[in-house]
Design a protein around this motif. Structure first.
Motif, short mmCIF file in Angstrom:
data_model
loop_
_atom_site.label_atom_id
_atom_site.label_comp_id
_atom_site.label_asym_id
_atom_site.label_seq_id
_atom_site.Cartn_x
_atom_site.Cartn_y
_atom_site.Cartn_z
N ARG A 38 0.83 -1.22 0.00
CA ARG A 38 0.00 0.00 0.00
C ARG A 38 0.85 1.26 0.00
N GLU A 39 2.00 1.21 0.68
CA GLU A 39 2.87 2.38 0.77
C GLU A 39 3.93 2.40 -0.33
N LYS A 40 3.77 1.51 -1.31
CA LYS A 40 4.64 1.45 -2.49
C LYS A 40 6.12 1.29 -2.13
N ARG A 41 6.37 0.41 -1.16
CA ARG A 41 7.73 0.05 -0.77
C ARG A 41 7.98 -1.39 -1.21
N PRO A 42 9.25 -1.79 -1.28
CA PRO A 42 9.50 -3.22 -1.54
C PRO A 42 8.77 -4.06 -0.50
N ALA A 43 8.08 -5.09 -0.95
CA ALA A 43 7.21 -5.82 -0.04
C ALA A 43 7.59 -7.28 0.16
N ALA A 44 8.43 -7.84 -0.69
CA ALA A 44 8.77 -9.27 -0.58
C ALA A 44 9.92 -9.47 0.39
N GLN A 45 9.87 -10.60 1.10
CA GLN A 45 10.96 -10.94 2.01
C GLN A 45 11.16 -12.45 2.03
N HIS A 46 12.38 -12.84 2.32
CA HIS A 46 12.74 -14.25 2.48
C HIS A 46 13.98 -14.29 3.35
N PRO A 47 14.09 -15.21 4.28
CA PRO A 47 13.17 -16.30 4.57
C PRO A 47 11.90 -15.79 5.24
N PRO A 48 10.87 -16.66 5.29
CA PRO A 48 9.62 -16.27 5.92
C PRO A 48 9.82 -15.88 7.38
N ARG A 49 9.07 -14.86 7.79
CA ARG A 49 9.15 -14.37 9.17
C ARG A 49 7.74 -14.08 9.68
N ALA A 50 7.62 -13.89 10.97
CA ALA A 50 6.32 -13.59 11.58
C ALA A 50 5.90 -12.15 11.33
N LEU A 51 6.87 -11.25 11.11
CA LEU A 51 6.60 -9.84 10.89
C LEU A 51 7.41 -9.34 9.70
N CYS A 52 6.92 -8.26 9.09
CA CYS A 52 7.64 -7.63 7.99
C CYS A 52 8.95 -7.05 8.52
N VAL A 53 10.04 -7.28 7.81
CA VAL A 53 11.35 -6.78 8.25
C VAL A 53 11.49 -5.28 8.01
N ARG A 54 10.63 -4.70 7.18
CA ARG A 54 10.71 -3.26 6.89
C ARG A 54 9.86 -2.41 7.83
N CYS A 55 8.60 -2.85 8.06
CA CYS A 55 7.68 -2.00 8.82
C CYS A 55 7.16 -2.64 10.10
N GLY A 56 7.42 -3.93 10.30
CA GLY A 56 6.97 -4.61 11.51
C GLY A 56 5.54 -5.11 11.45
N SER A 57 4.87 -4.95 10.32
CA SER A 57 3.48 -5.37 10.18
C SER A 57 3.37 -6.90 10.19
N ASP A 58 2.19 -7.36 10.63
CA ASP A 58 1.91 -8.79 10.52
C ASP A 58 0.93 -9.08 9.38
N GLU A 59 0.72 -8.09 8.51
CA GLU A 59 -0.17 -8.25 7.34
C GLU A 59 0.59 -8.94 6.21
N LEU A 60 0.92 -10.19 6.42
CA LEU A 60 1.76 -10.92 5.47
C LEU A 60 0.94 -11.89 4.64
N ASP A 61 1.34 -12.04 3.40
CA ASP A 61 0.68 -12.94 2.47
C ASP A 61 1.77 -13.59 1.61
N TRP A 62 1.36 -14.36 0.62
CA TRP A 62 2.29 -15.09 -0.25
C TRP A 62 1.99 -14.79 -1.70
#
Length: 150
Positions: A38-62
């Motif tokens: 939504r904030e037009k930032r890089p959104a993909a991460q690996h390895p999988p984590r419980a929270l986003c490494v950029r913003c700390g959100s738990d709104e994660l999908d695949w």
């Protein structure tokens, strides 16, 4: 050249289970953050984590990855960490087209035939429990210039 190996792989947990489930179908998936999208930032991460490494959100999908990438860095292993592993083999960082970096193995070429920025494509090694490991092979045959080392 030997491409066979018996890897040690961790058991799935509540965070990694969707990733491992996708490997059963030879699908490479990446975790993404809805807030970062939504904030037009890089959104993909690996390895999988419980929270986003950029913003700390738990709104994660695949999302599914196309599986194409380039060799970012690599090393040739000549001394196996276990006696049952055949050497030499290549461990690499592969930067996917989606920007995510995977630590993986390179196969399909002699160990001394790899170069930084080689284009690669995902392939799979099936495990006894039904899961699979992504490894990468050359996306195209090396050019004559690459073969000469230029």
């Amino acid at each position: 050249m030997t491409d066979a190996f018996e890897p040690d792989v961790p058991a799935p947990d509540e965070v990694t289970a969707p990733w491992w489930d996708a490997t059963r179908e030879h699908r490479l998936v990446l975790q993404t953050c809805a807030r970062c999208v939504r904030e037009k930032r890089p959104a993909a991460q690996h390895p999988p984590r419980a929270l986003c490494v950029r913003c700390g959100s738990d709104e994660l999908d695949w999302v599914r990855s196309g599986g194409a990438g380039v060799v970012d860095s690599f090393t040739v292993v000549h001394r196996a960490p276990r006696p049952d592993l055949a050497v030499p083999y290549v461990i690499a960082r592969v930067r996917l087209a989606e920007g995510v970096v995977l630590l993986t193995r390179l196969q399909g070429r002699e160990p001394d035939g790899w170069h930084i920025d080689d284009k690669v494509q995902v392939t799979w090694i099936d495990l006894d429990d039904g899961r699979a490991l992504p490894v990468f092979v050359p996306d195209a045959p090396p050019s004559p210039e690459t073969e000469k080392g230029s």
